[in-house]
Design a protein around this motif. Structure first.
Motif, short mmCIF file in Angstrom:
data_model
loop_
_atom_site.label_atom_id
_atom_site.label_comp_id
_atom_site.label_asym_id
_atom_site.label_seq_id
_atom_site.Cartn_x
_atom_site.Cartn_y
_atom_site.Cartn_z
N GLU A 35 -19.12 23.89 -58.47
CA GLU A 35 -20.42 23.93 -57.80
C GLU A 35 -20.57 25.28 -57.11
OE1 GLU A 35 -23.38 22.29 -57.45
OE2 GLU A 35 -23.81 23.93 -56.06
N GLN A 36 -21.75 25.91 -57.30
CA GLN A 36 -21.91 27.26 -56.74
C GLN A 36 -22.10 27.27 -55.22
OE1 GLN A 36 -25.48 29.18 -58.20
NE2 GLN A 36 -26.69 27.32 -58.08
N HIS A 41 -25.30 20.29 -50.74
CA HIS A 41 -26.34 21.26 -50.32
C HIS A 41 -27.73 20.75 -50.74
CE1 HIS A 41 -27.56 22.81 -54.28
NE2 HIS A 41 -26.33 22.49 -54.65
N GLY A 45 -32.03 19.96 -56.82
CA GLY A 45 -32.94 18.83 -57.00
C GLY A 45 -32.44 17.51 -56.44
N SER A 46 -31.22 17.49 -55.90
CA SER A 46 -30.60 16.19 -55.61
C SER A 46 -30.36 15.92 -54.13
CB SER A 46 -29.26 16.08 -56.36
OG SER A 46 -29.44 16.21 -57.74
N ARG A 51 -34.03 8.43 -53.57
CA ARG A 51 -34.78 8.67 -54.79
C ARG A 51 -35.23 7.31 -55.32
NH1 ARG A 51 -34.67 13.23 -53.37
NH2 ARG A 51 -34.11 15.10 -54.53
N ILE A 52 -36.40 7.26 -55.92
CA ILE A 52 -36.88 6.01 -56.51
C ILE A 52 -36.05 5.67 -57.75
CG2 ILE A 52 -38.81 4.93 -57.76
CD1 ILE A 52 -40.71 6.52 -55.92
N VAL A 175 -20.44 29.78 -61.22
CA VAL A 175 -20.04 30.14 -62.58
C VAL A 175 -20.87 31.35 -62.98
CG1 VAL A 175 -20.17 29.40 -65.00
CG2 VAL A 175 -19.31 27.83 -63.23
N CYS A 316 -37.87 20.88 -52.21
CA CYS A 316 -36.91 20.50 -53.24
C CYS A 316 -37.41 21.08 -54.56
CB CYS A 316 -36.89 18.97 -53.30
SG CYS A 316 -35.83 18.23 -54.53
N PHE A 347 -33.07 11.54 -61.17
CA PHE A 347 -31.98 11.09 -60.31
C PHE A 347 -31.58 9.65 -60.58
CE2 PHE A 347 -29.29 9.87 -56.95
CZ PHE A 347 -28.56 11.01 -56.70
N LYS A 348 -32.56 8.79 -60.77
CA LYS A 348 -32.27 7.36 -60.97
C LYS A 348 -31.31 7.16 -62.14
CE LYS A 348 -36.70 6.82 -61.78
NZ LYS A 348 -37.01 8.25 -61.99
C1 LIG Z 1 -39.00 16.08 -54.09
C2 LIG Z 1 -38.32 15.42 -55.26
C3 LIG Z 1 -38.45 14.07 -55.44
C4 LIG Z 1 -37.84 13.44 -56.52
N1 LIG Z 1 -37.94 12.10 -56.62
C5 LIG Z 1 -37.26 11.46 -57.60
C6 LIG Z 1 -37.24 10.05 -57.63
O1 LIG Z 1 -37.83 9.39 -56.76
N2 LIG Z 1 -36.52 9.45 -58.63
C7 LIG Z 1 -35.84 10.16 -59.55
O2 LIG Z 1 -35.24 9.54 -60.43
N3 LIG Z 1 -35.84 11.50 -59.54
C8 LIG Z 1 -36.52 12.16 -58.59
N4 LIG Z 1 -36.50 13.53 -58.54
C9 LIG Z 1 -35.82 14.28 -59.59
C10 LIG Z 1 -34.32 14.26 -59.42
O3 LIG Z 1 -33.99 14.36 -58.05
C11 LIG Z 1 -33.71 15.38 -60.23
O4 LIG Z 1 -34.09 15.21 -61.61
C12 LIG Z 1 -32.20 15.35 -60.17
O5 LIG Z 1 -31.72 15.23 -58.84
C13 LIG Z 1 -31.64 16.63 -60.79
O6 LIG Z 1 -30.24 16.60 -60.68
P1 LIG Z 1 -29.39 17.73 -61.37
O7 LIG Z 1 -27.99 17.42 -61.08
O8 LIG Z 1 -29.83 17.88 -62.79
O9 LIG Z 1 -29.89 19.09 -60.67
P2 LIG Z 1 -29.47 19.67 -59.25
O10 LIG Z 1 -29.42 18.63 -58.22
O11 LIG Z 1 -30.36 20.84 -58.99
O12 LIG Z 1 -28.00 20.15 -59.47
C14 LIG Z 1 -27.67 21.27 -60.22
C15 LIG Z 1 -26.43 21.83 -59.56
O13 LIG Z 1 -25.87 22.84 -60.36
C16 LIG Z 1 -25.40 23.83 -59.49
N5 LIG Z 1 -25.28 25.08 -60.24
C17 LIG Z 1 -26.28 25.73 -60.86
N6 LIG Z 1 -25.82 26.87 -61.41
C18 LIG Z 1 -24.50 26.91 -61.14
C19 LIG Z 1 -23.49 27.85 -61.44
N7 LIG Z 1 -23.76 28.99 -62.11
N8 LIG Z 1 -22.24 27.61 -61.02
C20 LIG Z 1 -21.95 26.46 -60.32
N9 LIG Z 1 -22.89 25.56 -59.99
C21 LIG Z 1 -24.15 25.77 -60.40
C22 LIG Z 1 -26.47 23.88 -58.43
O14 LIG Z 1 -26.07 24.56 -57.27
C23 LIG Z 1 -26.75 22.43 -58.21
O15 LIG Z 1 -25.92 21.86 -57.23
C24 LIG Z 1 -37.10 14.19 -57.46
C25 LIG Z 1 -36.96 15.56 -57.29
C26 LIG Z 1 -37.53 16.18 -56.19
C27 LIG Z 1 -37.35 17.66 -56.03
#
Ligand SMILES: Cc1cc2nc3c(=O)[nH]c(=O)nc-3n(C[C@H](O)[C@H](O)[C@H](O)COP(=O)(O)OP(=O)(O)OC[C@H]3O[C@@H](n4cnc5c(N)ncnc54)[C@H](O)[C@@H]3O)c2cc1C
Length: 391
Positions: A35-36, A41, A45-46, A51-52, A175, A316, A347-348
């Motif tokens: 994790e970067q 943190h 997006g998480s 989250r719903i 990374v 977010c 997220f769900k």
């Molecule tokens: C306001 C808001 C409300 C939402 N509501 C809902 C909801 O109600 N229900 C639902 O299902 N979804 C919801 N979502 C969407 C959902 O939260 C996201 O689709 C999901 O959390 C994305 O997760 P992720 O792990 O793909 O991305 P992220 O959480 O962004 O994680 C990606 C991770 O990769 C890391 N990373 C990136 N590049 C590197 C690198 N080079 N080296 C090391 N680490 C790296 C980042 O730092 C980060 O921690 C919502 C999103 C937002 C913003």
């Protein structure tokens, strides 16, 4: 330090944390997750408390998966002794002039999957949930299993379980590059280079930066979104026992969602795709006044008791492909690398997506139907594809 792993996961947001957990169940010490930023943190997006989660979805490709997503969360709950899913029931609502569009899609997709649900008139909604003030033209569908996933706790739980099973999870390690080497991959960081037989990229808004040496670019648009917590005067009316999660499908620039009181002494709501297009570098953490006002005026009209003085507004990132459907699969030209993009609604599915990514990495295939989310579908490969972000 060990430099060669069977499985490396890039990114420890919701999805990467879950992938690390599911991989660790099979391969323990052969799993490395990077994790970067610091774990937990809020730059991606998480972040946040909730989250719903819902069985209801707009298409059968999702309702074929939604029951399994609950199973995946249950697995982590049982193994950790921690509650991650809180059911409150859920409403999808749509203002209609004649024929409902979204409600028909949601009901149809649930029917196709045999998911019990109820179509409700606005009066039936208000009988059950007097917190709403709906016009005659509103149509609704209610599904009893919807609720909240505790996002922050879910991420921490997946990471803790992965570590217990022997996985190495390193934070504050960006990374810098990923390359295919033979039928494996090489992952360069400031702390040295790691090799992987299989790689999972769960890097959210940073996905294309991570993949830039792999020869693929997924068209991802990022928007800066926000949710607002309100100190509503009668909070007890908005507890998960008395108030459902809700989504208002009003079309582009008129779609909103909200959840019961959870994590803060406040109601929480947001506008879907309300914010400006940004990148992970240009985004700020400043709330957008236009979106703030849109949300307040929507709530004052339709759920007036849920509004009060603002506790805080939190920004977010949404990261969305042009059709706003998930991306989930192995890269066509580098099948040792699997990716996920949650399209701003992922997220769900984190628990299940992590399980699917682990199956793809370990077995090269998954038992779950994910064909619709493949990396080489036209919406991702045709540059003329017109983006549609409203759901
Ligand atoms: C306001 C808001 C409300 C939402 N509501 C809902 C909801 O109600 N229900 C639902 O299902 N979804 C919801 N979502 C969407 C959902 O939260 C996201 O689709 C999901 O959390 C994305 O997760 P992720 O792990 O793909 O991305 P992220 O959480 O962004 O994680 C990606 C991770 O990769 C890391 N990373 C990136 N590049 C590197 C690198 N080079 N080296 C090391 N680490 C790296 C980042 O730092 C980060 O921690 C919502 C999103 C937002 C913003």
């Amino acid at each position: 330090m060990k430099r060669a792993y069977e499985y490396v996961v890039v990114g420890c947001g919701g999805i990467g944390s879950a992938a690390a957990y599911w991989l660790s169940r099979e391969a323990g010490e052969e799993v490395l997750a990077l994790e970067q930023f610091h774990l937990g943190h809020d730059k991606g997006g998480s972040g946040d408390h909730s989250r719903i989660i819902r069985l209801s979805y707009h298409a059968p490709e999702y309702t074929a998966l939604t029951p399994h997503t609950y199973e995946a969360w249950s697995q982590a709950e049982e193994e950790s002794g921690t509650q991650l899913v809180i059911k409150s029931g859920g409403l999808d609502l749509e203002p209609v002039a004649d024929e409902p569009k979204y409600i028909n899609q949601y009901s149809g997709a649930m029917r196709a999957a045999g998911i019990p649900h109820e179509e409700l008139s606005p009066w039936e909604v208000m009988d059950r949930f007097p917190q709403f003030r709906l016009d005659d033209g509103v149509r609704a569908v209610y599904q009893a299993d919807a609720g909240i996933v505790d996002a922050g706790r879910a991420n921490a739980t997946h990471i803790a379980l992965a570590r217990t099973r022997g996985a190495t999870v390193l934070d504050n390690i960006p990374v810098r590059s990923v390359r295919s080497v033979g039928d494996g991959a090489e992952v360069a960081t400031d702390g040295g280079t790691f090799s992987a037989r299989r790689l999972v990229v769960a890097a959210g808004a940073w996905t294309n930066r991570v993949l830039r040496h792999v020869g693929i670019e997924i068209p991802i648009t990022c928007t800066q979104e926000q949710v607002t917590y309100f100190r509503a005067p009668a909070l007890e009316e908005f507890s998960p026992e008395r108030f459902p999660v809700w989504i208002w499908h009003g079309g582009p620039d008129r779609s909103f969602y909200g959840v019961p009181v959870y994590g803060e002494p406040a109601t929480k709501a947001g506008q879907d795709v309300g914010g400006d297009v940004v990148t992970a570098d240009t985004r700020t953490f400043e709330p957008n006044e236009r979106v703030r006002e849109n949300l307040r005026s929507f709530l004052e009209r339709y759920i007036p008791g849920s509004v009060g003085p603002e506790l805080y507004t939190k920004t977010c990132l949404y990261d969305m492909p042009p059709d706003r459907e998930f991306v989930l699969g192995r890269l066509p030209d580098a099948p040792q690398i699997s990716v996920f993009n949650g399209a701003g609604h992922g997220f769900k599915f984190a628990g299940l997506a992590g399980k699917i990514l682990s199956e793809l990495a370990i077995h090269g295939e998954t038992r779950y139907p994910i064909e619709a989310f493949r990396v080489d579908r036209p919406a991702l490969t045709d540059p003329a594809y017109e983006p549609v972000f409203a759901m």
